[in-house]
Design a protein around this motif. Structure first.
Motif, short mmCIF file in Angstrom:
data_model
loop_
_atom_site.label_atom_id
_atom_site.label_comp_id
_atom_site.label_asym_id
_atom_site.label_seq_id
_atom_site.Cartn_x
_atom_site.Cartn_y
_atom_site.Cartn_z
N HIS A 113 0.85 -1.20 -0.07
CA HIS A 113 -0.01 -0.08 -0.06
C HIS A 113 0.89 1.33 -0.07
CE1 HIS A 113 -2.45 3.05 1.54
NE2 HIS A 113 -3.77 2.54 1.12
N ARG A 162 -16.17 2.87 3.14
CA ARG A 162 -15.88 1.78 2.13
C ARG A 162 -14.95 0.87 2.65
NH1 ARG A 162 -19.13 -0.09 -1.45
NH2 ARG A 162 -19.53 2.10 -2.41
N VAL A 163 -13.66 1.24 3.19
CA VAL A 163 -12.77 0.34 3.55
C VAL A 163 -12.74 -0.20 5.07
CG1 VAL A 163 -11.19 1.39 1.92
CG2 VAL A 163 -11.33 2.32 4.39
N ALA A 172 -14.45 7.00 1.32
CA ALA A 172 -13.57 6.10 1.31
C ALA A 172 -13.36 5.47 2.61
CB ALA A 172 -12.27 6.77 0.67
N PRO A 188 -7.19 6.02 -3.74
CA PRO A 188 -7.12 4.80 -4.87
C PRO A 188 -6.58 3.79 -4.42
CG PRO A 188 -6.48 6.88 -6.03
CD PRO A 188 -6.45 7.19 -4.68
N PRO A 189 -5.47 3.65 -3.71
CA PRO A 189 -4.87 2.15 -3.27
C PRO A 189 -5.74 1.64 -2.16
CG PRO A 189 -3.11 3.96 -3.44
CD PRO A 189 -4.19 4.61 -3.56
N ALA A 221 -4.59 -3.31 1.70
CA ALA A 221 -4.88 -1.84 1.93
C ALA A 221 -4.86 -1.78 3.32
CB ALA A 221 -6.21 -1.43 1.32
N LEU A 255 -9.10 1.92 -2.02
CA LEU A 255 -10.22 1.59 -2.59
C LEU A 255 -10.07 0.35 -3.70
CD1 LEU A 255 -11.84 4.79 -3.26
CD2 LEU A 255 -12.60 3.07 -1.33
N LEU A 256 -8.89 0.39 -4.24
CA LEU A 256 -8.64 -0.60 -5.41
C LEU A 256 -7.99 -1.78 -5.27
CD1 LEU A 256 -7.93 1.79 -8.34
CD2 LEU A 256 -10.20 0.97 -7.76
N LEU A 257 -6.93 -1.86 -4.11
CA LEU A 257 -6.08 -2.85 -3.50
C LEU A 257 -7.11 -3.79 -2.76
CD1 LEU A 257 -2.79 -1.57 -2.25
CD2 LEU A 257 -3.36 -2.58 -4.54
#
Length: 386
Positions: free
Chosen positions: A19, A329-330, A326, A125-126, A135, A128-130
């Motif tokens: 990350h 989300r995580v 975000a 972005p990392p 992450a 949310l996408l990893l």
């Protein structure tokens, strides 16, 4: 004969290191491409001719009746005008310059504006996408905390008017009393002054004062973005207040759309902030028989001086909402559930998830409410652009 070495067991990369590497790569990419400056690229700022060489930029405004072919000498308003009615042509001209990274980097508070853009671009972005295990669950908390501090530092830069301070204090009181979390209400109240500034820019950008000045005119796409930012933010707050939102996922999409449009609308709002100085300068130049050039000169200087501080005020609320979404989300049990020794963090993570959504909800609600109320005050004639 040499035997090649082989490693049957792959060397694992620690998830936090993965990350951090992705975040550093994005930060370097955004920094070297000057993406924060690119957001404001080609906007026009205005400088009084005393501040720049006379042979480089081009004058964009002149007083009525002046000869366009005149040089820099002084001119009079008629053959029989008294000496006190004469004014220097330099005081009746403004120069327009296009913003670039070079010009923005010399402005005060550029570092705060640069970091306000850079941290969300690098960390969100990392996160949310990893994959969840790669992450960091606390990565979005870093830009959210920085944006909170940036709003707190720049809430009075430049100095707000008494009406704006009253709006901020009223938003703090109302949001704190109505929200179930005092922290969410206090955090959301920081969006009051940026919302009042955005409403002022909206009023100028949609040509509501009917000035007829071409420099105040906005393009059709810019006006559309300004209207959509206000409408979508208001609709998202009204639907949530009336209970028409189906669930958290739908609310997150609405809030993300509202924050994205607010961020896009920040660019024309910054341009209208700079154009406001031209409007005030033009008013003072023609308000009486003797032009008040000192006030206009100070207005143009201050708007140019506080450019990055105002840009930080305008972009911080939507970026704060995106960072909080975000974080929502995580967060959750996916990170800590089933991990030996970390089961006690599941409840803490779920609580942070709910707090992040609540804070994002109230930031959008306060921003849209203050914006609409300020626009109503302009429409009713209770506030004026001076």
């Amino acid at each position: 004969m040499a035997v090649p070495l082989s490693f049957p067991i792959p060397i694992p990369i620690p998830p936090p290191l993965l990350h951090a590497a992705a975040a550093l790569a994005l930060a370097a990419f955004a920094h070297f491409l000057h993406l924060p400056s690119l957001f404001l690229y080609a906007l026009h700022t205005y400088i009084h001719p005393d501040a720049v060489p006379s042979n480089t930029p081009r004058a964009v405004l002149r007083p009525p009746g002046s000869d366009a072919g005149q040089g820099k000498g002084s001119s009079k308003r008629g053959g029989g005008a008294a000496a006190k009615d004469a004014f220097d042509a330099n005081s009746a001209q403004l120069y327009r310059l296009r913003l670039s990274h070079t010009t923005l980097a010399t402005r005060p508070h550029f570092g705060a504006y640069h970091a306000a853009f850079l941290l969300p671009l690098a960390l969100l972005p990392p996160a949310l996408l990893l994959p969840p295990l790669a992450a960091s669950p606390l990565a979005p908390l870093v830009p959210a905390a920085y944006l909170f501090v940036a709003l707190l530092r720049h809430v009075a830069v430049p100095s707000p008017r008494p009406a704006q301070l009253a709006a901020a204090l009223g938003a703090l009181l109302v949001a704190t009393l109505l929200s179930s979390s005092p922290f969410a209400g206090a955090l959301a109240s920081l969006a009051a002054l940026p919302a009042a500034r955005f409403a002022r820019a909206f009023w100028l950008g949609t040509d509501q004062p009917r000035t007829g000045l071409a420099v105040l005119a906005s393009s059709a796409p810019a006006r559309l973005i300004l209207y959509l930012a206000v409408l979508v933010s208001s609709v998202a707050s009204i639907l949530r207040c009336c209970g028409f939102v189906g669930g958290a996922e739908q609310e997150v999409r609405l809030l993300a759309a509202a924050a994205g449009l607010q961020l896009l609308a920040a660019r024309p709002a910054v341009q209208m902030y700079l154009n406001e100085a031209v409007f005030c300068w033009y008013q003072r130049l023609h308000v009486s028989r003797t032009p008040d050039t000192e006030y206009g000169r100070a207005k143009v200087f201050l708007h140019n001086h506080h450019l990055c501080a105002v840009a930080t005020q305008l972009v911080a609320p939507p970026l704060l909402v995106l960072s909080l979404l975000a974080l929502w989300r995580v967060q959750g049990k996916d990170f800590f559930g089933g991990v030996k020794g970390l089961d006690w963090l599941v409840g803490w993570s779920v609580s942070m998830k709910e707090a992040a959504l609540l804070a994002a909800r109230w930031v959008v609600a306060v921003w849209s409410t203050v914006t609409v109320i300020t626009l109503v005050c302009y429409k009713r004639g209770w506030l004026f652009v001076l």
